[in-house]
Design a protein around this motif. Structure first.
Motif, PDB file in Angstrom:
ATOM      1  N   LEU A 124       5.510  -5.163   5.221  1.00 15.16           N
ATOM      2  CA  LEU A 124       4.307  -4.661   4.561  1.00 15.16           C
ATOM      3  C   LEU A 124       4.421  -4.775   3.039  1.00 15.16           C
ATOM      4  O   LEU A 124       3.452  -5.101   2.354  1.00 15.16           O
ATOM      5  CB  LEU A 124       4.074  -3.208   4.965  1.00 15.16           C
ATOM      6  CG  LEU A 124       3.554  -2.960   6.380  1.00 15.16           C
ATOM      7  CD1 LEU A 124       3.512  -1.467   6.675  1.00 15.16           C
ATOM      8  CD2 LEU A 124       2.169  -3.560   6.562  1.00 15.16           C
ATOM      9  N   GLU A 125       5.609  -4.494   2.528  1.00 16.34           N
ATOM     10  CA  GLU A 125       5.800  -4.600   1.086  1.00 16.34           C
ATOM     11  C   GLU A 125       5.611  -6.040   0.603  1.00 16.34           C
ATOM     12  O   GLU A 125       4.912  -6.289  -0.384  1.00 16.34           O
ATOM     13  CB  GLU A 125       7.198  -4.105   0.726  1.00 16.34           C
ATOM     14  CG  GLU A 125       7.469  -4.084  -0.764  1.00 16.34           C
ATOM     15  CD  GLU A 125       8.817  -3.494  -1.091  1.00 16.34           C
ATOM     16  OE1 GLU A 125       9.142  -3.378  -2.284  1.00 16.34           O
ATOM     17  OE2 GLU A 125       9.561  -3.157  -0.140  1.00 16.34           O
ATOM     18  N   GLN A 126       6.207  -6.997   1.313  1.00 14.63           N
ATOM     19  CA  GLN A 126       6.052  -8.391   0.925  1.00 14.63           C
ATOM     20  C   GLN A 126       4.604  -8.855   1.074  1.00 14.63           C
ATOM     21  O   GLN A 126       4.091  -9.618   0.247  1.00 14.63           O
ATOM     22  CB  GLN A 126       6.980  -9.271   1.778  1.00 14.63           C
ATOM     23  CG  GLN A 126       8.456  -8.964   1.569  1.00 14.63           C
ATOM     24  CD  GLN A 126       8.881  -9.108   0.126  1.00 14.63           C
ATOM     25  OE1 GLN A 126       8.499 -10.067  -0.554  1.00 14.63           O
ATOM     26  NE2 GLN A 126       9.665  -8.152  -0.366  1.00 14.63           N
ATOM     27  N   LYS A 127       3.944  -8.366   2.123  1.00 14.96           N
ATOM     28  CA  LYS A 127       2.546  -8.742   2.330  1.00 14.96           C
ATOM     29  C   LYS A 127       1.668  -8.213   1.205  1.00 14.96           C
ATOM     30  O   LYS A 127       0.750  -8.900   0.732  1.00 14.96           O
ATOM     31  CB  LYS A 127       2.063  -8.203   3.678  1.00 14.96           C
ATOM     32  CG  LYS A 127       0.646  -8.600   4.035  1.00 14.96           C
ATOM     33  CD  LYS A 127       0.251  -8.070   5.404  1.00 14.96           C
ATOM     34  CE  LYS A 127      -1.175  -8.458   5.759  1.00 14.96           C
ATOM     35  NZ  LYS A 127      -1.570  -7.925   7.094  1.00 14.96           N
ATOM     36  N   SER A 128       1.945  -6.988   0.757  1.00 10.62           N
ATOM     37  CA  SER A 128       1.159  -6.411  -0.333  1.00 10.62           C
ATOM     38  C   SER A 128       1.334  -7.210  -1.611  1.00 10.62           C
ATOM     39  O   SER A 128       0.376  -7.471  -2.339  1.00 10.62           O
ATOM     40  CB  SER A 128       1.581  -4.957  -0.556  1.00 10.62           C
ATOM     41  OG  SER A 128       1.365  -4.189   0.607  1.00 10.62           O
ATOM     42  N   TYR A 129       2.570  -7.616  -1.897  1.00  9.77           N
ATOM     43  CA  TYR A 129       2.802  -8.395  -3.104  1.00  9.77           C
ATOM     44  C   TYR A 129       2.166  -9.784  -3.006  1.00  9.77           C
ATOM     45  O   TYR A 129       1.681 -10.326  -4.008  1.00  9.77           O
ATOM     46  CB  TYR A 129       4.300  -8.518  -3.353  1.00  9.77           C
ATOM     47  CG  TYR A 129       4.948  -7.194  -3.712  1.00  9.77           C
ATOM     48  CD1 TYR A 129       4.279  -6.265  -4.509  1.00  9.77           C
ATOM     49  CD2 TYR A 129       6.220  -6.868  -3.259  1.00  9.77           C
ATOM     50  CE1 TYR A 129       4.855  -5.059  -4.839  1.00  9.77           C
ATOM     51  CE2 TYR A 129       6.816  -5.648  -3.589  1.00  9.77           C
ATOM     52  CZ  TYR A 129       6.119  -4.757  -4.382  1.00  9.77           C
ATOM     53  OH  TYR A 129       6.690  -3.556  -4.715  1.00  9.77           O
ATOM     54  N   ILE A 181      -6.641  -1.861  -8.487  1.00 15.17           N
ATOM     55  CA  ILE A 181      -7.673  -2.069  -7.471  1.00 15.17           C
ATOM     56  C   ILE A 181      -7.047  -2.052  -6.083  1.00 15.17           C
ATOM     57  O   ILE A 181      -7.568  -1.439  -5.142  1.00 15.17           O
ATOM     58  CB  ILE A 181      -8.416  -3.388  -7.731  1.00 15.17           C
ATOM     59  CG1 ILE A 181      -9.110  -3.342  -9.104  1.00 15.17           C
ATOM     60  CG2 ILE A 181      -9.412  -3.672  -6.624  1.00 15.17           C
ATOM     61  CD1 ILE A 181      -9.803  -4.621  -9.467  1.00 15.17           C
ATOM     62  N   LEU A 182      -5.904  -2.722  -5.926  1.00 14.37           N
ATOM     63  CA  LEU A 182      -5.238  -2.764  -4.627  1.00 14.37           C
ATOM     64  C   LEU A 182      -4.444  -1.506  -4.332  1.00 14.37           C
ATOM     65  O   LEU A 182      -3.973  -1.323  -3.211  1.00 14.37           O
ATOM     66  CB  LEU A 182      -4.292  -3.976  -4.573  1.00 14.37           C
ATOM     67  CG  LEU A 182      -4.961  -5.343  -4.602  1.00 14.37           C
ATOM     68  CD1 LEU A 182      -3.915  -6.427  -4.667  1.00 14.37           C
ATOM     69  CD2 LEU A 182      -5.838  -5.538  -3.381  1.00 14.37           C
ATOM     70  N   GLU A 183      -4.313  -0.648  -5.337  1.00 17.86           N
ATOM     71  CA  GLU A 183      -3.527   0.586  -5.212  1.00 17.86           C
ATOM     72  C   GLU A 183      -2.095   0.278  -4.782  1.00 17.86           C
ATOM     73  O   GLU A 183      -1.515   0.952  -3.941  1.00 17.86           O
ATOM     74  CB  GLU A 183      -4.189   1.557  -4.228  1.00 17.86           C
ATOM     75  CG  GLU A 183      -5.528   2.064  -4.711  1.00 17.86           C
ATOM     76  CD  GLU A 183      -6.101   3.131  -3.802  1.00 17.86           C
ATOM     77  OE1 GLU A 183      -5.475   3.397  -2.755  1.00 17.86           O
ATOM     78  OE2 GLU A 183      -7.146   3.698  -4.137  1.00 17.86           O
ATOM     79  N   ILE A 184      -1.539  -0.785  -5.337  1.00 19.76           N
ATOM     80  CA  ILE A 184      -0.138  -1.119  -5.103  1.00 19.76           C
ATOM     81  C   ILE A 184       0.681  -0.497  -6.225  1.00 19.76           C
ATOM     82  O   ILE A 184       0.471  -0.792  -7.387  1.00 19.76           O
ATOM     83  CB  ILE A 184       0.078  -2.639  -5.053  1.00 19.76           C
ATOM     84  CG1 ILE A 184      -0.694  -3.239  -3.880  1.00 19.76           C
ATOM     85  CG2 ILE A 184       1.559  -2.964  -4.935  1.00 19.76           C
ATOM     86  CD1 ILE A 184      -0.588  -4.741  -3.806  1.00 19.76           C
TER      87      ILE A 184
END
Length: 777
Positions: free
Chosen positions: A316-321, A332-335
């Motif tokens: 999930l972390e890699q996907k978010s990045y 905007i993405l709240e990352i």
């Protein structure tokens, strides 16, 4: 003329909880069929590895000779020891008590390991609106077929002897689903029974199937006469719910069961079993031959699930990045970093800002933003925590900068955010191996996020418990005690509150205790008058006399202890003597509130004492609001009923005079401290021993310190209490024409003395005093 009809409106009785009205139920109930011999072995191992992961678990035994020394408490015993009836008693008990509370019910023997995490994940992907009879189809041998044939013949013979009601019931099931259908009486018996779910691997039933089995339980008992529980349960399910066979797959989901120690699996090495996909996907593993195997299997599956969670988190972390990719703002993405951890809380006002605290490996500077202490040593836990954080930062630095070496720490800061966790900022001096004299400053940020916050379960308490209020008083505090008794009459006795007041008179060694010269004569007379006045209401006031030793019998004027935060002045340890000598008058089951004569309270405070003081579980030590002596200092205006504010007082965290506890908890804690140099007071003569042994008692100065030092099993709750206020002794003393002392008492430090005003008020006064022009404006 018109006829008017009067419409009677009935009150709608709504359930107490939303879950009852909406039909919201828990997910899984596990019923374990065990025996008295296996309660302390297999059943205990099953309970320790499964109970904390499911909603409810019960163990069912035949209770022909019930024991009372079981370690498990969730046991249900049946007095009927006929083995063929046992599963039906289990079904009836479940249906009568838990049918409307759970969606699914799993029946297993005690030698089955259940991977509850995998089972819960499976159930949350299935709809509860359908009948479910899921498990592993039983493997049937030739001998089993013969036994089933004989049982079916007996069942058919019994069916022929049924009454007309039973015949009518068979007519209603003429489609072949009933027990008397041709498919079950004819030659298809072996195939039908082979398709039943095996209880040895666990049988999963939906609540709708359990309900139908309960409605047809008499019929199920008549046809379930074999010694095979799997067949008996399967026949009952087939007759009641018309589910033809065991379902190993439902709505695209499959429940896997893994059989241990078959002819091809004669080993226990989990590293070998883990290579099999069937073992990794299994939600039940059977049969487990020793209780120790439960813990081995639980350790393996827990580690397996932890690895899966870590893999999903990393993915999930890699996907978010990858989604961000620098083209879309992280806002905007709240990352945020770390991923999944809430961002730092934004302060609403400038007073809510969280301050960074400077520290090194041994000390912290300006701890808690308190200017009274510039430097404070780190506690043992804080030092270990900081050493661990520094170790993690150095490991990361060695991985990111392999050519650099650690030299020293330049500076470090930390900040605690209740919504996020502990943030550290470390500034480290690094150097290259070939140039050790040239230091490179690198900054690192380390976050220790909060784990899952859980509500501590506590016993159920009510607001109807009787409170025994203990109010000690020295001779110089008699006027304050009279005011307290008047306040007690107005708040408690007049309103018939369930309380009892016990006054504790602390006499000096040579003071008379009778006659007109008795310093507590007015208090005794007032107590007798009020007890007689409210006798019919059950309210009364009693007293206990304690004689102080010679060293505590020096004459005291009211203004000697006026600036002390504690009513005991420099002798706070006397609170232990007061409780030791007064509790025998109350008993071990009493809820005790140790109070002071100079406090102001309301009924809401007493109710919070009842709710927050729990016998055998919790002690309540409220933090009262200390009122400023406005009349004397002239920085504010006196107001007893005003809301709390920074201009009228402060919450005194160092005042431990008021505390609520149960007598039994206090006695147990005192016995633990008796062996540590804090003797128990059994008479007035023992008070001198208490003062002599106080230096060896681990810094205990109050009852709260005693509970902490004793390391008792009860929790200690400290909370601000706006309806508990101190400082009335100063106001009453000034109102009676008294004067404040010109200097601070010799034994009154910053912590033990009251504050006269806030820093802002004192600063304004200094500015006005220095700048004479302000006085004219």
């Amino acid at each position: 003329m018109r006829n008017y009809c009067k419409i009677v409106v009935k009150n709608v009785m709504r359930p107490r909880y939303y879950s009852s009205e909406l039909g919201i139920r828990e997910k899984i109930f596990i019923g374990v069929m065990t025996s008295q011999e296996n309660i302390n072995s297999y059943a205990t191992a099953f309970n320790r590895t499964t109970a904390h992961l499911v909603n409810k678990i019960k163990f069912f035994i035949n209770a022909d000779s019930v024991k009372t020394n079981y370690q498990l408490k969730n046991i249900v015993g049946f007095t009927d020891t006929r083995e063929s009836r046992r599963p039906f008693y289990v079904i009836k008990y479940i249906a009568d008590n838990y049918l409307d509370d759970y969606d699914y019910f799993l029946l297993v023997p005690d030698n089955v390991y259940v991977d509850a995490r995998k089972l819960n994940a499976l159930l949350y992907h299935m709809s509860i609106t359908f009948d479910l009879y899921m498990g592993s189809p039983r493997a049937e041998s030739k001998k089993d077929n013969e036994n089933v044939d004989n049982a079916d013949n007996a069942a058919n013979h019994n069916d022929n002897d049924n009454d007309n009601a039973a015949n009518e019931s068979n007519d209603d099931n003429s489609d072949g689903a009933g027990a008397g259908s041709a498919s079950e009486r004819g030659g298809g018996r072996g195939l039908t029974d082979r398709n039943y779910c095996a209880l040895e691997a666990g049988i999963l039933l939906s609540s709708s199937v359990i309900r139908k089995m309960r409605n047809n339980l008499d019929r199920c008992v008549r046809i379930g006469i074999t010694n095979d529980h799997s067949v008996n349960i399967g026949r009952c399910v087939k007759y009641a719910s018309r589910v033809a066979s065991c379902q190993d797959t439902f709505q695209g989901m499959r429940q896997y069961s893994y059989a241990l120690n078959t002819k091809s699996r004669q080993f226990k090495d989990l590293s070998i079993l883990a290579k099999e996909e069937a073992f990794r996907n299994a939600s039940t593993v059977y049969p487990v031959h020793t209780p120790e195997d439960f813990y081995r299997l639980h350790a393996y599956y827990s580690k397996h699930h932890l690895e899966l969670v870590q893999q999903r988190g990393y993915a999930l972390e890699q996907k978010s990045y990858r989604i961000a990719n620098g083209s879309i703002s992280n806002k905007i993405l709240e990352i945020r970093w770390p991923l999944g951890v809430p961002p730092p809380s934004a302060p609403e006002t400038r007073h809510d800002m969280l301050m960074w605290q400077l520290l090194n490996q041994t000390h912290s500077f300006l701890p808690n933003a308190n200017a009274d202490h510039a430097v404070a040593a780190l506690s043992r836990i804080e030092a270990l925590d900081f050493a661990k954080v520094l170790e993690i930062a150095l490991q990361y630095a060695a991985e990111k900068y392999p050519r650099l070496r650690y030299h020293s720490m330049h500076s470090a800061y930390r900040k605690f955010d209740a919504t996020r966790g502990m943030d550290y900022q470390l500034h480290l001096n690094l150097y290259e191996s070939n140039t050790p004299k040239r230091l490179i400053l690198k900054s690192f940020e380390v976050v220790k996020p909060l784990g899952r916050v859980e509500v501590v379960p506590s016993p159920y308490v009510t607001e109807s418990i009787r409170i025994a209020i203990l109010v000690p008083s020295f001779e110089h505090q008699v006027p304050d005690a009279l005011d307290f008794v008047a306040q007690y009459e107005r708040i408690c006795m007049h309103n018939q509150d369930n309380t009892f007041l016990l006054l504790i008179f602390l006499y000096r060694l040579n003071s008379p205790s009778k006659g007109d010269d008795d310093p507590f004569k007015a208090l005794k007379k007032l107590a007798l008058d009020l007890s007689s006045k409210y006798k019919t209401d059950g309210s009364r006031i009693a007293w206990v006399s304690i004689r102080l030793p010679q060293q505590l019998s020096e004459p005291v004027t009211p203004d000697d202890w006026l600036l002390h935060a504690s009513m005991y002045g420099p002798r706070q340890l006397l609170s232990l003597a007061v409780a030791d000598l007064a509790l025998p008058k109350l008993g071990l089951e009493s809820l005790v509130l140790l109070a002071t004569p100079s406090m102001l309270f309301r009924t809401d405070f007493l109710n919070r004492v009842r709710m927050n003081t729990i016998q055998g579980f919790q002690v309540y030590a409220p933090i009262g609001f200390q009122l400023y002596p406005c009349t004397w200092a002239q920085f504010c205006k006196d107001c007893d009923t005003c809301d709390i504010s920074q201009s009228s007082g402060y919450f005194d965290r160092h005042n431990h005079d008021v505390i609520a506890f149960y007598s039994r908890d206090y006695v147990q804690a005192r016995k633990l401290m008796d062996t540590q140099g804090l003797p128990i007071m059994r008479s007035d003569l023992d008070i001198e021993q208490l003062l002599q042994h106080s230096p060896t008692a681990g810094g205990v100065e109050s009852i709260l310190d005693m509970f902490v030092a004793a390391q008792h099993t009860v929790h200690i709750l400290r909370a601000v209490e706006p309806h508990l206020r101190f400082g009335l002794d100063v106001r009453h003393h000034l109102a009676r024409g008294g004067a404040m002392p010109s200097t601070l008492p010799a034994k009154c430090g910053r912590v033990q003395c009251i504050h006269l005003a806030s820093r802002k008020q004192i600063g304004d006064a200094i500015i006005r005093y220095d700048d004479k022009s302000i006085l004219q404006k």
